[in-house]
Design a protein around this motif. Structure first.
Motif, short mmCIF file in Angstrom:
data_model
loop_
_atom_site.label_atom_id
_atom_site.label_comp_id
_atom_site.label_asym_id
_atom_site.label_seq_id
_atom_site.Cartn_x
_atom_site.Cartn_y
_atom_site.Cartn_z
N GLU A 160 0.83 -1.20 0.00
CA GLU A 160 0.00 0.00 0.00
C GLU A 160 0.87 1.26 0.00
OE1 GLU A 160 -2.80 2.72 -0.24
OE2 GLU A 160 -3.06 0.56 -0.58
N GLN A 161 1.99 1.22 0.73
CA GLN A 161 2.93 2.35 0.71
C GLN A 161 3.50 2.55 -0.70
OE1 GLN A 161 5.73 1.24 3.76
NE2 GLN A 161 4.54 2.20 5.39
N LEU A 162 3.78 1.45 -1.35
CA LEU A 162 4.27 1.53 -2.73
C LEU A 162 3.20 2.13 -3.64
CD1 LEU A 162 6.35 0.89 -4.95
CD2 LEU A 162 5.37 -1.43 -5.07
N ALA A 163 1.94 1.70 -3.47
CA ALA A 163 0.85 2.25 -4.29
C ALA A 163 0.67 3.74 -4.03
CB ALA A 163 -0.44 1.49 -4.00
N GLU A 164 0.81 4.16 -2.78
CA GLU A 164 0.69 5.59 -2.45
C GLU A 164 1.82 6.39 -3.10
OE1 GLU A 164 0.54 8.45 1.55
OE2 GLU A 164 0.44 6.27 1.72
N LEU A 165 3.02 5.81 -3.09
CA LEU A 165 4.16 6.46 -3.73
C LEU A 165 3.93 6.57 -5.24
CD1 LEU A 165 6.97 7.65 -3.14
CD2 LEU A 165 7.93 5.38 -3.58
N GLN A 166 3.35 5.54 -5.83
CA GLN A 166 3.04 5.59 -7.26
C GLN A 166 1.99 6.66 -7.57
OE1 GLN A 166 2.40 1.12 -7.40
NE2 GLN A 166 3.30 1.39 -9.42
N ARG A 167 1.02 6.81 -6.70
CA ARG A 167 0.00 7.86 -6.92
C ARG A 167 0.64 9.24 -6.84
NH1 ARG A 167 -3.20 4.07 -3.96
NH2 ARG A 167 -2.65 5.04 -1.97
N SER A 226 12.96 -3.56 -5.15
CA SER A 226 13.23 -3.13 -6.52
C SER A 226 12.18 -2.14 -7.00
CB SER A 226 13.29 -4.34 -7.45
OG SER A 226 13.53 -3.95 -8.78
N ALA A 227 10.90 -2.42 -6.72
CA ALA A 227 9.82 -1.54 -7.14
C ALA A 227 9.92 -0.19 -6.43
CB ALA A 227 8.47 -2.19 -6.86
N GLU A 228 10.23 -0.21 -5.14
CA GLU A 228 10.37 1.04 -4.39
C GLU A 228 11.53 1.88 -4.93
OE1 GLU A 228 8.65 -0.72 -0.14
OE2 GLU A 228 10.80 -0.57 -0.51
N ARG A 229 12.65 1.23 -5.21
CA ARG A 229 13.80 1.96 -5.77
C ARG A 229 13.44 2.55 -7.13
NH1 ARG A 229 16.87 -2.51 -3.77
NH2 ARG A 229 16.80 -3.45 -5.87
N SER A 230 12.72 1.79 -7.94
CA SER A 230 12.34 2.25 -9.26
C SER A 230 11.44 3.48 -9.19
CB SER A 230 11.65 1.12 -10.03
OG SER A 230 11.24 1.55 -11.31
N VAL A 231 10.43 3.44 -8.32
CA VAL A 231 9.49 4.56 -8.21
C VAL A 231 10.19 5.78 -7.62
CG1 VAL A 231 7.35 5.36 -7.11
CG2 VAL A 231 7.49 3.04 -8.03
N GLN A 232 11.01 5.57 -6.59
CA GLN A 232 11.73 6.70 -5.98
C GLN A 232 12.70 7.33 -6.96
OE1 GLN A 232 13.38 4.68 -2.61
NE2 GLN A 232 11.53 4.85 -1.39
N GLY A 233 13.38 6.50 -7.77
CA GLY A 233 14.30 7.04 -8.77
C GLY A 233 13.55 7.83 -9.83
N ARG A 234 12.43 7.32 -10.28
CA ARG A 234 11.62 8.04 -11.27
C ARG A 234 11.11 9.36 -10.69
NH1 ARG A 234 10.71 9.24 -16.49
NH2 ARG A 234 8.52 9.70 -16.90
#
Length: 285
Positions: A16-23, A193-201
């Motif tokens: 859910e934290q990842l989804a919030e970061l994506q939003r 990996s997904a968190e690093r990818s979203v944070q980098g983007r």
């Protein structure tokens, strides 16, 4: 044993934290896109209104440079100490930074989080026998293949070679979870990996958004928009100023192309022009 400990509750919380970061990333990308579209519309207006005038002015500056260079070389041969005229620089039209495309997120492991420990060696052996037993072969060729594979299974089991037995089972089509247990390691690696990818983007998008907002066209566009709301025509004023410069350069070019180096006016013209351009020329004695 699992090398990564994560409970289903922790897994859902992290996801859910990842989804919030994506939003949040999506909102930043949307803000960048809107800002760039707004600025691009202004840049298009700016170039349409002033671009042809800048091109004409640049062409005149180039012709003036040729005339000045001719006078400079002639006067230098006559002993006048003069600095060579600087080459004119073409006016560059504004360009906005382009946000590169983002890479897709890594695929989430199938089945989500599965909390299953690795099966004992005997269970692996039984599953291998169930999949590879020769009596289950549909024809003679398959029976020969299964006999060879079962011999390898028996050999691996007798040697307590778990790695070999796992490889044989996986090659026979057994699922990874049934062979090696839960996929907590894979899930944790996917999360990281997904968190690093979203944070980098997100860092890339925010950097490009800052570039846009610090761009000279951003401040100029907002200033012109405020002026136009007051009924002013700032782009028209800028265009008129350029037209005045063009008229002045045409007059200078007319004079410069007709001066003879032996004329006293040639030295005065070159000195005046050099001073306008920021250079200088020594007085003759």
């Amino acid at each position: 044993m699992l090398s990564q400990a994560i409970t289903p509750r922790d897994f859902e919380r992290r996801r859910e934290q990842l989804a919030e970061l994506q939003r949040y990333l999506a909102s930043q990308e949307s803000e960048y896109a809107e800002c760039r579209q707004r600025m691009q519309r202004f840049v298009d207006r700016y170039v349409a209104a002033l671009g042809p005038l800048y091109m004409e002015l640049d062409a005149l500056e180039s012709q003036l440079y040729c005339a000045m260079r001719y006078l400079h070389d002639a006067l230098a041969r006559n002993g006048l100490d003069a600095r060579a005229p600087d080459s004119p620089r073409a006016t560059s039209m504004p360009h906005l930074p382009v946000l590169p495309a983002g890479a897709p997120l890594p695929a989430e492991p199938e089945g989500g989080l599965v909390q299953v420990g690795p099966p004992p060696l005997k269970t692996l052996y039984r599953r291998a026998a169930k999949r590879l037993h020769p009596d289950l072969a549909p024809d003679d060729a398959e029976r020969v293949h299964r006999e060879r594979k079962m011999a390898e299974v028996n050999e691996a089991y007798d040697a307590c070679d778990r790695e070999r037995l796992e490889a044989l089972l996986l090659a026979a089509g057994e699922s990874l979870v049934k062979v090696r247990g839960g996929d907590a390691d894979a899930v944790m690696e996917w999360l990281r990996s997904a968190e690093r990818s979203v944070q980098g983007r997100l860092r890339v998008v925010q950097a490009h958004l800052a570039l846009l907002k610090n761009h000279t066209m951003h401040e100029l566009g907002e200033s012109i928009a405020r002026a136009e709301k007051r009924g002013l025509d700032p782009l028209g004023i800028m265009a008129n100023r350029l037209r005045a410069q063009i008229t002045e350069r045409r007059q200078e070019l007319y004079i410069g192309q007709r001066l003879q180096p032996e004329s006293s006016m040639a030295e005065a013209f070159l000195r005046q022009r050099q001073q306008r351009m920021g250079g200088g020329i020594a007085a003759s004695h």
